[in-house]
Write a protein that holds these residues in place. Structure first.
Motif, mmCIF file in Angstrom:
data_model
loop_
_atom_site.group_PDB
_atom_site.id
_atom_site.type_symbol
_atom_site.label_atom_id
_atom_site.label_comp_id
_atom_site.label_asym_id
_atom_site.label_seq_id
_atom_site.Cartn_x
_atom_site.Cartn_y
_atom_site.Cartn_z
ATOM 1 N N LEU A 43 11.026 -32.007 60.417
ATOM 2 C CA LEU A 43 11.832 -31.273 61.396
ATOM 3 C C LEU A 43 11.003 -30.888 62.610
ATOM 4 O O LEU A 43 11.510 -30.877 63.743
ATOM 5 N N MET A 44 9.727 -30.572 62.410
ATOM 6 C CA MET A 44 8.869 -30.254 63.546
ATOM 7 C C MET A 44 8.654 -31.488 64.429
ATOM 8 O O MET A 44 8.661 -31.401 65.658
ATOM 9 N N VAL A 45 8.473 -32.655 63.794
ATOM 10 C CA VAL A 45 8.338 -33.895 64.564
ATOM 11 C C VAL A 45 9.612 -34.139 65.368
ATOM 12 O O VAL A 45 9.562 -34.509 66.550
ATOM 13 N N LEU A 46 10.764 -33.915 64.731
ATOM 14 C CA LEU A 46 12.041 -34.092 65.428
ATOM 15 C C LEU A 46 12.153 -33.156 66.629
ATOM 16 O O LEU A 46 12.495 -33.577 67.738
ATOM 17 N N LEU A 47 11.847 -31.884 66.408
ATOM 18 C CA LEU A 47 11.986 -30.905 67.492
ATOM 19 C C LEU A 47 11.016 -31.177 68.635
ATOM 20 O O LEU A 47 11.387 -31.099 69.812
ATOM 21 N N PHE A 48 9.770 -31.528 68.311
ATOM 22 C CA PHE A 48 8.804 -31.798 69.372
ATOM 23 C C PHE A 48 9.178 -33.058 70.149
ATOM 24 O O PHE A 48 8.939 -33.147 71.356
ATOM 25 N N PHE B 220 11.677 -32.214 72.766
ATOM 26 C CA PHE B 220 11.147 -31.516 73.945
ATOM 27 C C PHE B 220 10.964 -32.464 75.130
ATOM 28 O O PHE B 220 10.991 -32.037 76.286
ATOM 29 N N PHE B 221 10.755 -33.752 74.848
ATOM 30 C CA PHE B 221 10.564 -34.707 75.934
ATOM 31 C C PHE B 221 11.818 -34.844 76.798
ATOM 32 O O PHE B 221 11.721 -35.216 77.966
ATOM 33 N N ARG B 222 12.984 -34.565 76.215
ATOM 34 C CA ARG B 222 14.225 -34.808 76.938
ATOM 35 C C ARG B 222 14.434 -33.838 78.102
ATOM 36 O O ARG B 222 14.552 -34.273 79.255
ATOM 37 N N PRO B 223 14.496 -32.523 77.873
ATOM 38 C CA PRO B 223 14.706 -31.632 79.032
ATOM 39 C C PRO B 223 13.577 -31.704 80.046
ATOM 40 O O PRO B 223 13.819 -31.686 81.257
ATOM 41 N N VAL B 224 12.342 -31.803 79.546
ATOM 42 C CA VAL B 224 11.203 -31.877 80.474
ATOM 43 C C VAL B 224 11.249 -33.183 81.251
ATOM 44 O O VAL B 224 11.023 -33.216 82.470
ATOM 45 N N GLY B 225 11.561 -34.286 80.558
ATOM 46 C CA GLY B 225 11.630 -35.581 81.226
ATOM 47 C C GLY B 225 12.728 -35.627 82.271
ATOM 48 O O GLY B 225 12.519 -36.108 83.396
ATOM 49 N N PHE B 226 13.913 -35.117 81.934
ATOM 50 C CA PHE B 226 15.011 -35.113 82.894
ATOM 51 C C PHE B 226 14.682 -34.262 84.117
ATOM 52 O O PHE B 226 15.008 -34.620 85.253
ATOM 53 N N ASP B 227 14.046 -33.116 83.889
ATOM 54 C CA ASP B 227 13.797 -32.177 84.984
ATOM 55 C C ASP B 227 12.625 -32.579 85.874
ATOM 56 O O ASP B 227 12.648 -32.336 87.079
ATOM 57 N N PRO C 245 14.336 -38.763 67.103
ATOM 58 C CA PRO C 245 15.322 -37.957 66.365
ATOM 59 C C PRO C 245 16.268 -38.769 65.485
ATOM 60 O O PRO C 245 16.466 -38.417 64.307
ATOM 61 N N PRO C 246 16.874 -39.875 65.969
ATOM 62 C CA PRO C 246 17.712 -40.670 65.062
ATOM 63 C C PRO C 246 16.937 -41.234 63.873
ATOM 64 O O PRO C 246 17.460 -41.307 62.760
ATOM 65 N N LEU C 247 15.694 -41.644 64.120
ATOM 66 C CA LEU C 247 14.879 -42.192 63.039
ATOM 67 C C LEU C 247 14.624 -41.128 61.968
ATOM 68 O O LEU C 247 14.797 -41.383 60.767
ATOM 69 N N ILE C 248 14.233 -39.928 62.395
ATOM 70 C CA ILE C 248 13.950 -38.841 61.453
ATOM 71 C C ILE C 248 15.208 -38.446 60.690
ATOM 72 O O ILE C 248 15.190 -38.259 59.462
ATOM 73 N N CYS C 249 16.333 -38.311 61.400
ATOM 74 C CA CYS C 249 17.593 -37.926 60.743
ATOM 75 C C CYS C 249 18.020 -38.981 59.729
ATOM 76 O O CYS C 249 18.481 -38.651 58.631
#
Length: 380
Positions: free
Chosen positions: A91-96, A99-106, A131-135
């Motif tokens: 879950l930590m790998v998924l959450l980290f 983090f790339f998404r909002p930072v990358g978009f902004d 995230p899809p891989l981990i889920c």
């Protein structure tokens, strides 16, 4: 209370399922577009087309993920506690990775340097595929059984580790999840783009849908023939409150197929997923973007419901002590809690659906290279 406890337990199983499917259908194509970004976009302008196709709505799509987590905490507290302790590293790998998404978009468009933008494009790729891989890997391990158990004082102990999750079936489920959402993202990009970009994502949609179909069929055969399932042999009344250790569970070959034998009409679910994936490939070849996207959504819902139907009423089976397995009947909150939350969901869930539909209606239409050229200073 209008519903008895047993009915509320089933209703909340359905509510959580709706939230998970809603997350997969909306944020799922965001992940798919992120996976394609460094490969489909040959120039910075083309990559900005793809980013702008999901940029205005991706944040709202996260609502489904957050709500699903909150619903799990409120309705299934034992599942929440056990999963977040047992799958902590995953879950930590998924959450980290998220983090790339909002930072990358902004931050991607803040600097015009190609190296800067390319780095963030790969960051969005990581945020799309991990995230899809981990889920998927986690869901595959649920079908195998998770190595945890409760002692006599109801303290949970998890004996597995992160690398044990990376078993052959778990990895296959992870690849299925990635291929499924890549298909969904490609069909969405077909709807939102045109010309060369649309032609590239159309090919991805065709091949990814066929890969998803192959992985889904292989996984289904593996579950039916090669994985032992769980079944409850005795338990207190489903209309009462009881702890997991109060029931008895047996592990038998083919038990995950029992629900399909008990309710033959449920066989329509995996069949619908298979037909929908074939139609995605067909509509992709025929350049019917909207129909391909609709069929992709049906396939996503069908694949998730296929696994959920097979596992019902199990939520988190235990491979160490089958009695400790968490189910719809014993992992839930009190009847009063479920009843109060039922009315809240009944009010807020339609609002979320209506608001989401309105946002997509406002943001409808294609994102083109001309639009990007004419709006050089857009947020993405």
């Amino acid at each position: 209370m209008i519903f008895d406890y047993e009915t509320l337990k089933i209703i909340w199983w359905a509510f959580v399922g709706v939230l998970i499917i809603g997350f997969a259908l909306t944020d799922g194509f965001d992940f798919g577009v992120g996976m394609m970004l460094p490969f489909v976009g040959k120039t910075d302008a083309e990559r900005r087309v793809l980013i702008n196709s999901i940029g205005p709505t991706w944040e709202g799509n996260q609502t489904w993920f957050i709500t699903a987590g909150g619903a799990t905490f409120a309705a299934w507290p034992l599942v929440y506690a056990t999963a977040f302790s047992g799958f902590y590293i995953a879950l930590m790998v998924l959450l980290f990775s998220l983090f790339f998404r909002p930072v990358g978009f902004d931050y991607r468009s803040k600097v015009a340097d190609p190296r800067w933008r390319n780095a963030w494009d790969w960051g969005l790729f990581v945020g799309g595929i991990v995230p899809p891989l981990i889920c998927g890997v986690a869901f595959g391990n649920l079908l195998l059984g998770v190595p945890f158990h409760y002692d006599d004082t109801m303290r949970v102990e998890y004996t597995g580790n992160f690398f044990q999750l990376l078993n052959p079936f778990g990895l296959l489920a992870g690849l299925l999840s990635v291929a499924m959402l890549l298909t969904h993202g490609a069909t969405f990009a077909m709807v939102k783009t045109e010309a060369e970009i649309a032609a590239r994502v159309r090919k991805i949609a065709i091949y990814a849908s066929l890969a998803t179909l192959a992985l889904f069929v292989i996984g289904g055969y593996w579950v039916a023939r090669g994985i032992d399932g769980y079944s409850i042999t005795s338990m207190p009344s489903a209309n009462s409150a009881f702890m997991p250790l109060a029931k008895t569970v047996e592990i038998t070959s083919g038990a995950w197929m029992d629900n399909y034998e008990r309710w033959p009409e449920t066989k329509a679910i995996p069949i619908a997923a298979i037909v929908a994936l074939l139609l995605v490939a067909a509509f992709g070849a025929w350049r019917k973007a909207r129909l391909a996207f609709i069929c992709s959504g049906i396939a996503v819902a069908g694949i998730i419901l296929t696994a959920a139907t097979a596992m019902f009423p199990f939520i988190m089976p235990s491979s160490l002590d089958p009695r400790s397995s968490l189910t719809v009947w014993d992992a839930v909150s009190s009847q009063k809690t479920l009843g109060i939350m039922f009315w809240l969901v009944l009010f807020f869930l339609p609002l979320i659906i209506l608001y989401t539909a309105w946002v997509y209606r406002v943001m409808r239409g294609k994102v083109t290279l001309k639009h990007i050229a004419d709006n050089e200073h857009t947020a993405y």
